[in-house]
Scaffold this motif. Sequence first.
Motif, short mmCIF file in Angstrom:
data_model
loop_
_atom_site.label_atom_id
_atom_site.label_comp_id
_atom_site.label_asym_id
_atom_site.label_seq_id
_atom_site.Cartn_x
_atom_site.Cartn_y
_atom_site.Cartn_z
N GLU A 289 -6.99 0.25 -3.98
CA GLU A 289 -6.81 -0.53 -5.20
C GLU A 289 -5.79 -1.64 -4.97
O GLU A 289 -4.76 -1.44 -4.34
N ARG B 112 2.90 -1.14 -10.36
CA ARG B 112 3.51 -0.28 -9.36
C ARG B 112 4.36 -1.13 -8.43
O ARG B 112 4.37 -2.36 -8.52
N ALA C 123 -2.41 3.38 1.37
CA ALA C 123 -2.12 4.14 0.16
C ALA C 123 -0.91 5.04 0.39
O ALA C 123 -0.59 5.41 1.52
N GLU D 152 -5.53 5.73 -6.04
CA GLU D 152 -5.37 4.42 -5.41
C GLU D 152 -6.65 3.94 -4.72
O GLU D 152 -6.74 2.79 -4.32
#
Length: 265
Positions: A110, A120, A129, A137
Motif C-alpha cells: 500500500e 502513517r 512492509a 499493508e
Amino acid sequence: GGTNLKIRCLLNGQVLQDTNTSDMLFPVDETVELATECLTLEPGDLLVMGTPSGVGWARKPPIFMKDGDICEIDITTSFRWRHRFLETPCEAKPKALRDIVEADETFFLESFKGAPVLPRKARKRGGKAEKRGLSAEQIPVLIVRDRHGVTTDSRLPDLSDKSIEDVLAPVVDKKSVLVTDAAERFRRFADKADILHVSLNASAGQRTWGVYHIQNANGYTSRLKGWMEPFRGVATKYLPNYLGWRRMVDMKSLPAEACLAAALG
C-alpha cells in the motif's frame, strides 16, 4: 514552453514549497534562449534558476533533512496528464476469457505516494512492509489470463468470495476450465458459477495436473512486477491505471490515438 506548470517540493509527504512556473521572474523559454547564446545545451543538462519560498532553513523553527528523509519534486501537470492518458487502458478490459483460464492473486505494498498528509510514518520509496507476509499493508490484485494470452486484472477491496466473484463472473466463459491455487474462495466461486475447476495445491508440491497449471498467470505477474520496479512504488489509488498500462504493453492492441482522444476529452 514550461509555462503555467505547478511545481511542489515535498519532504516526507509534507508540502513545503508550492508554486507555479508562471511566477518565475524569467520565463523558462527566455532563460533557455539566453543560455544557448553562449553555450550548447545537451540532453540531460540542468539550468538551476533559484528556488521559491518555503525553503527549510528560512522556516521558524528551521527544517533540515536527516538520514532517511524523502524529498520529492513533482510537476503536477505532467503527472495529471500521465493518468489522463492511462484512463483508457485502465478501462479497456476483455469481455471474455475462454478455454483454460488461470487465476491467481498477487500483492502490492500500500502506498500513499503524493498524498499531502500520510496516515502513517513515511517510509523509503519502494520500501518494505513493517510485517512479513500478508497484512493490511498489502493490496490484493487478481490476475486472470487464458491460454490465448487474453488478460484481465483487478485491484480487490479484500479477498472475500464476493470480490472474487465480481471479477471472474462477468468474464470467465461457462465452458472454460478455471485453474487456480487451492484457496477455497475459488472453489466456491466455481461451484456457484457451475464452471469446471482445477485446484492446485502448491504447498503440497502440486504445481501441474496434466495440461493444467497457472504458470501463464504467474509469468504475467512476474513481468508486471519487474516492469513496475523502476517506479519504486506507485500510489495505491493509481494502481488500476498502471495495471491497465501493463496490459496495453503486453497486448500491443490499444492504439495510441485512443489514449490521446481520452486524455483530451
